[in-house]
Design an enzyme around this catalytic site. Structure first.
Site, short mmCIF file in Angstrom:
data_model
loop_
_atom_site.label_atom_id
_atom_site.label_comp_id
_atom_site.label_asym_id
_atom_site.label_seq_id
_atom_site.Cartn_x
_atom_site.Cartn_y
_atom_site.Cartn_z
N ILE A 1 6.82 -3.98 16.55
CA ILE A 1 7.16 -5.14 17.28
C ILE A 1 6.97 -6.41 16.48
O ILE A 1 6.28 -6.42 15.51
CB ILE A 1 6.29 -5.04 18.73
CG1 ILE A 1 4.80 -5.12 18.33
CG2 ILE A 1 6.71 -3.99 19.55
CD1 ILE A 1 3.77 -5.11 19.37
N ASP A 2 7.75 -7.54 16.93
CA ASP A 2 7.87 -8.64 16.15
C ASP A 2 6.39 -9.30 15.91
O ASP A 2 5.54 -9.12 16.92
CB ASP A 2 8.54 -9.75 16.99
CG ASP A 2 10.19 -9.30 16.85
OD1 ASP A 2 10.49 -8.58 16.12
OD2 ASP A 2 10.64 -9.81 17.74
N ARG A 3 6.27 -10.25 15.08
CA ARG A 3 4.84 -10.85 14.92
C ARG A 3 4.23 -11.29 16.19
O ARG A 3 3.23 -11.22 16.37
CB ARG A 3 5.06 -11.68 13.73
CG ARG A 3 3.98 -12.75 13.52
CD ARG A 3 4.06 -13.64 12.17
NE ARG A 3 3.01 -14.47 12.09
CZ ARG A 3 3.10 -15.61 11.20
NH1 ARG A 3 3.86 -15.85 10.33
NH2 ARG A 3 1.96 -16.21 10.80
N ARG B 1 15.23 -10.42 22.68
CA ARG B 1 15.44 -11.65 22.49
C ARG B 1 16.90 -12.11 22.14
O ARG B 1 17.43 -13.15 22.78
CB ARG B 1 14.66 -12.11 21.18
CG ARG B 1 13.33 -11.83 21.13
CD ARG B 1 12.60 -11.97 20.08
NE ARG B 1 12.78 -13.18 19.35
CZ ARG B 1 12.37 -13.51 17.85
NH1 ARG B 1 11.73 -12.47 17.29
NH2 ARG B 1 12.48 -14.64 17.45
N THR C 1 5.20 -11.08 19.18
CA THR C 1 5.09 -10.22 20.47
C THR C 1 3.99 -9.48 20.41
O THR C 1 3.47 -8.72 19.35
CB THR C 1 6.46 -9.05 20.30
OG1 THR C 1 7.56 -9.98 20.33
CG2 THR C 1 6.44 -8.15 21.45
#
Length: 305
Positions: A138-140, A239, A142
């Site tokens: 998962i993104d930094r 996103r 998130t």
């Protein structure tokens, strides 16, 4: 892989991409084979090929010995918010601002460093020394649930569930603007942006199929609190999809407005629910990560406005 292997392609496998064929018939992940192909460790008829090469009948695939990389990632005693753990898997609640694995610009203080300290040698090695145990990301910025695999058996079975879209992944997020429809589905392919290679974009020609189901939980004056269920798992999927319909995630300065009125650190997105079939017991397990404090405070603020 310490010895050379050879595979002769039969008629039933003709037309299949080589990276997909190897992932379906080998004991490593598709990303592992893709890197090996790029490194020219996998040849077809004694010649290097690209990952999108489509196999032909009687092609000879040669898999050259692949040396083990020297581990250059160090364990770090970083506290983990553990949601579930047994001898096969570990589910953690990743905080905002933490990168999942080392990368240029982020050599340490990552989730991998923390997990290596917690698990020691009990981590799957399929995705290499930089990403031990990592089967998805998962993104930094998130937050929320992320599963770590402690052995290769668990990794392969969890990766298969991701591939088959059977892993249950539900997110919560706040988007800009009131949502006119209480629920809906965005089915739009996503690929690397041709204008900015650091970004993803809707790409009807070269993109890979991406499907996001959304449900509005609350509409505020200028924002909406939503739930997202991923049918696929493309990079930046939620996103990109929400921005594509005019409702970017609040705080997402990459796909939304460059300024945020609430001084957020990145997008307001949380991986709340993670459900999977346990690789050993075969039972369904569902883990929920509570909303982070900043998210709860923001919801209260929007409700009171």
């Amino acid at each position: 892989m310490d010895k050379e292997e050879q595979i002769v392609i039969d008629k039933g496998s003709e037309g299949i991409r080589i990276d997909r064929f190897l992932a379906d018939n080998g004991d490593k992940t598709r990303s592992f084979y893709q890197k090996a192909i790029e490194d020219q460790k996998i040849l077809v008829n004694d010649k290097p090929v690209k990952n999108n090469y489509k196999l032909r009948t009687d092609d000879m695939i040669t898999i050259l010995p692949i040396e083990e990389e020297v581990l250059d990632v160090s364990p770090e005693n970083i506290p983990l918010d553990i949601l579930y753990e047994d001898c096969d898997v570990l589910v953690v609640n990743k905080p905002k601002g933490m990168v999942v694995h080392p990368a240029p610009g982020h050599p340490d203080h990552t989730l991998v460093n923390a997990v290596m300290y917690h698990c020691g040698d009990s981590l799957s090695a399929i995705n290499g020394v930089i990403r031990p145990g990592i089967v998805h990301r998962i993104d930094r910025d998130t937050t929320g649930s992320l599963i770590i695999c402690k052995n290769d058996h668990a990794h392969l079975l969890i990766a298969q569930q991701i591939k088959e879209h059977s892993l249950n992944r539900i997110y919560r997020g706040i988007v800009i603007g009131r949502m006119p429809d209480r629920s809906g589905t965005i089915d739009a392919p996503i690929g690397r942006s041709s204008k900015d290679r650091k970004k993803m974009a809707i790409d009807q020609v070269h993109g890979r199929r991406a499907v996001t189901h959304y449900r509005v939980l609350s509409n505020f004056r200028d924002y909406a609190y939503c739930e997202f269920r991923l049918e696929t798992g493309r990079t930046h999927q939620i996103r990109v999809h929400m921005a594509s319909i005019g409702h970017p995630l609040l705080g997402d300065t990459v796909y939304g407005p460059s300024k945020c009125p609430f001084r957020l650190q990145g997008q307001c997105l949380h991986a709340m629910t993670l459900g999977f079939i346990h690789p050993t017991t075969g039972k369904y397990i569902e883990v929920n990560a509570p909303l982070p404090d900043y998210f709860v405070r923001l919801l209260k603020l929007l409700k009171d406005k």
